[in-house]
Design a protein around this motif. Structure first.
Motif, mmCIF file in Angstrom:
data_model
loop_
_atom_site.group_PDB
_atom_site.id
_atom_site.type_symbol
_atom_site.label_atom_id
_atom_site.label_comp_id
_atom_site.label_asym_id
_atom_site.label_seq_id
_atom_site.Cartn_x
_atom_site.Cartn_y
_atom_site.Cartn_z
ATOM 1 N N HIS A 49 0.825 -1.207 0.000
ATOM 2 C CA HIS A 49 0.000 0.000 0.000
ATOM 3 C C HIS A 49 0.859 1.256 0.000
ATOM 4 N N ASP A 50 1.867 1.294 0.867
ATOM 5 C CA ASP A 50 2.745 2.462 0.919
ATOM 6 C C ASP A 50 3.477 2.664 -0.399
ATOM 7 N N ALA A 51 3.867 1.567 -1.025
ATOM 8 C CA ALA A 51 4.551 1.667 -2.312
ATOM 9 C C ALA A 51 3.630 2.254 -3.373
ATOM 10 N N GLU A 52 2.361 1.838 -3.352
ATOM 11 C CA GLU A 52 1.419 2.363 -4.338
ATOM 12 C C GLU A 52 1.136 3.844 -4.104
ATOM 13 N N VAL A 53 1.041 4.239 -2.843
ATOM 14 C CA VAL A 53 0.843 5.659 -2.526
ATOM 15 C C VAL A 53 2.025 6.477 -3.040
ATOM 16 N N ALA A 54 3.242 5.992 -2.776
ATOM 17 C CA ALA A 54 4.436 6.697 -3.225
ATOM 18 C C ALA A 54 4.469 6.806 -4.742
ATOM 19 N N THR A 55 4.098 5.734 -5.419
ATOM 20 C CA THR A 55 4.080 5.744 -6.879
ATOM 21 C C THR A 55 3.038 6.718 -7.396
ATOM 22 N N ASP A 56 1.870 6.742 -6.765
ATOM 23 C CA ASP A 56 0.813 7.659 -7.174
ATOM 24 C C ASP A 56 1.279 9.105 -7.038
ATOM 25 N N LYS A 57 1.986 9.403 -5.953
ATOM 26 C CA LYS A 57 2.496 10.765 -5.750
ATOM 27 C C LYS A 57 3.535 11.123 -6.807
ATOM 28 N N TYR A 58 4.382 10.153 -7.139
ATOM 29 C CA TYR A 58 5.380 10.411 -8.171
ATOM 30 C C TYR A 58 4.706 10.649 -9.521
ATOM 31 N N ASN A 59 3.733 9.807 -9.860
ATOM 32 C CA ASN A 59 3.022 9.977 -11.129
ATOM 33 C C ASN A 59 2.339 11.341 -11.203
ATOM 34 N N ALA A 60 1.746 11.775 -10.076
ATOM 35 C CA ALA A 60 1.082 13.082 -10.039
ATOM 36 C C ALA A 60 2.101 14.199 -10.230
ATOM 37 N N THR A 166 10.322 18.584 -6.638
ATOM 38 C CA THR A 166 9.333 17.763 -5.938
ATOM 39 C C THR A 166 9.279 16.365 -6.543
ATOM 40 N N ARG A 167 9.315 16.301 -7.871
ATOM 41 C CA ARG A 167 9.296 15.000 -8.535
ATOM 42 C C ARG A 167 10.523 14.178 -8.139
ATOM 43 N N HIS A 168 11.661 14.837 -8.032
ATOM 44 C CA HIS A 168 12.886 14.128 -7.641
ATOM 45 C C HIS A 168 12.749 13.574 -6.227
ATOM 46 N N THR A 169 12.149 14.376 -5.331
ATOM 47 C CA THR A 169 11.926 13.916 -3.955
ATOM 48 C C THR A 169 10.988 12.722 -3.936
ATOM 49 N N ARG A 170 9.905 12.804 -4.715
ATOM 50 C CA ARG A 170 8.964 11.694 -4.783
ATOM 51 C C ARG A 170 9.637 10.439 -5.333
ATOM 52 N N LYS A 171 10.525 10.627 -6.301
ATOM 53 C CA LYS A 171 11.228 9.486 -6.867
ATOM 54 C C LYS A 171 12.105 8.818 -5.813
ATOM 55 N N ASN A 172 12.764 9.628 -4.982
ATOM 56 C CA ASN A 172 13.583 9.062 -3.907
ATOM 57 C C ASN A 172 12.735 8.299 -2.906
ATOM 58 N N GLU A 173 11.556 8.868 -2.577
ATOM 59 C CA GLU A 173 10.648 8.188 -1.654
ATOM 60 C C GLU A 173 10.193 6.864 -2.251
ATOM 61 N N GLN A 174 9.892 6.888 -3.531
ATOM 62 C CA GLN A 174 9.451 5.669 -4.202
ATOM 63 C C GLN A 174 10.556 4.615 -4.170
ATOM 64 N N HIS A 175 11.788 5.052 -4.353
ATOM 65 C CA HIS A 175 12.912 4.111 -4.339
ATOM 66 C C HIS A 175 13.020 3.431 -2.977
ATOM 67 N N THR A 176 12.829 4.199 -1.899
ATOM 68 C CA THR A 176 12.882 3.618 -0.561
ATOM 69 C C THR A 176 11.795 2.568 -0.377
ATOM 70 N N ILE A 177 10.580 2.907 -0.825
ATOM 71 C CA ILE A 177 9.483 1.949 -0.716
ATOM 72 C C ILE A 177 9.769 0.704 -1.545
ATOM 73 N N GLU A 178 10.321 0.882 -2.740
ATOM 74 C CA GLU A 178 10.607 -0.269 -3.589
ATOM 75 C C GLU A 178 11.649 -1.186 -2.942
ATOM 76 N N GLN A 179 12.549 -0.593 -2.160
ATOM 77 C CA GLN A 179 13.500 -1.420 -1.425
ATOM 78 C C GLN A 179 12.770 -2.290 -0.408
ATOM 79 N N HIS A 180 11.746 -1.709 0.241
ATOM 80 C CA HIS A 180 10.935 -2.484 1.177
ATOM 81 C C HIS A 180 10.195 -3.607 0.451
ATOM 82 N N ILE A 181 9.698 -3.285 -0.738
ATOM 83 C CA ILE A 181 8.978 -4.297 -1.505
ATOM 84 C C ILE A 181 9.919 -5.444 -1.890
#
Length: 344
Positions: A49-60, A166-181
């Motif tokens: 769920h957290d990964a999908e939220v992060a991805t949604d924010k990056y896409n936005a 902001t997009r770069h920050t979201r991308k970094n957040e997404q990368h962290t979540i993907e590591q969890h995945i």
């Protein structure tokens, strides 16, 4: 994706918790009791769920960058057009001045005295003066417009830089979540086949129970069964994607995330809609769930982090999460937030 059962702070440590609780041999995993499986399912659901939220924010964020880039490009083009017009008018004004100089230009009052036809001279002088005033007004207006466009372009460029950051920050957040995945997938791979089957059975049971409860309300007797022509096209597009894998940020043609599937389905139907589930929920027309018809979108979870296409008969087509494929599922298998209609 299943409904998250843990708070965000708990999820971010889920990989560590799972590493401590699931670093076992296949024989040990086979002896795990149902409560442990329930806890593992909840932790994994939270991670996904957290990964999908992060991805949604990056896409936005990415969508905003693209829109802002177009705005900057349009403003730059308008600046160039204004500058080109100014250049032409300045050239014309210079040519007129040189022609008057070579022709021995005289003040209007002298032309009036020397001309054989004073009325014609007066008319000519008046026309020349009006032409000069009009040209001066146009030059002034164009200069003002150019400067205004430059200021707006500068402001838009500054906003573009901010959005890219902001997009770069979201991308970094997404990368962290993907590591969890990745950690979650690794831990899943350590479970015995029997454990995985039990988890799948629990997932299916939860989905069936939720669907049964939803159907028992009589909602399917109220929802529409006929799609609009555009709705039929959207459903047909989504149906053709069944079996394709879920991939973060993908919007076809070979893979999709949840909102990539719904946005592309409606684009194929001739109705472009926002790219992300949260923007689809925010911008599209909300309708009561009991008024749904095939082609409408169902938004899931309180943060609008998941979306699927309703196809009728209480079913949806969705792109669920990593490791899964686009497939048909019960509409109430996840927590429904509401429904929206792209072709309202």
């Amino acid at each position: 994706m299943r409904r998250p059962l843990r708070a965000h702070s708990y999820r971010t440590a889920a990989a560590v918790v799972l590493a401590c609780g699931l670093t076992v041999t296949s024989q040990q995993a086979a002896r795990a009791d149902p409560p442990t499986l329930t806890r593992v399912r909840a932790q994994l659901a939270g991670l996904y769920h957290d990964a999908e939220v992060a991805t949604d924010k990056y896409n936005a964020a990415d969508e905003k960058v693209a829109a802002q880039q177009k705005r900057v490009d349009v403003l730059n083009a308008r600046v160039k057009t204004a500058e080109a017009k100014l250049s032409v008018l300045n050239s014309q004004a210079g040519a007129m001045a040189r022609a008057q100089y070579r022709g021995g230009w005289l003040p209007a009052e002298m032309q009036l005295v020397l001309d054989d036809d004073p009325a014609t001279a007066l008319d000519n002088a008046s026309l020349n003066r009006e032409a000069q005033q009009a040209r001066h007004s146009v030059l002034t207006a164009l200069s003002t417009t150019r400067e205004d466009l430059r200021r707006r372009t500068d402001d838009a460029s500054d906003e573009l830089k901010h959005l890219k950051a902001t997009r770069h920050t979201r991308k970094n957040e997404q990368h962290t979540i993907e590591q969890h995945i990745t950690a979650a997938k690794k831990l899943e791979s350590q479970l015995a086949a029997a454990e995985l089957q039990q988890i799948a059975a629990l997932d299916e049971k939860d989905a069936d129970d939720a669907q049964t409860k939803w159907v028992s309300t009589g909602v399917l007797k109220k929802v529409g069964t006929e799609a609009t022509p555009a709705g039929r096209k959207a459903v047909a597009y989504a149906t053709r994607q069944i079996g394709k894998p879920y991939v973060w940020g993908a919007e076809g043609p070979n893979s999709f995330d949840c909102s990539g599937l719904t946005s592309q389905a409606w684009l194929a139907a001739g109705h472009p809609i926002p790219r992300t589930s949260q923007e689809q929920w925010r911008q599209l027309k909300h309708i009561p769930v009991e008024d749904m018809r095939p082609g409408d979108l169902i938004i899931y979870f309180s943060d609008a982090s998941h979306v699927a296409l309703y196809i009728g008969d209480g079913k949806i087509i969705q792109a669920p999460r990593p490791g899964r494929w686009v497939y048909v599922a019960p509409a109430a298998s996840m927590q429904i937030l509401g429904a929206v209609r792209p072709d309202a």
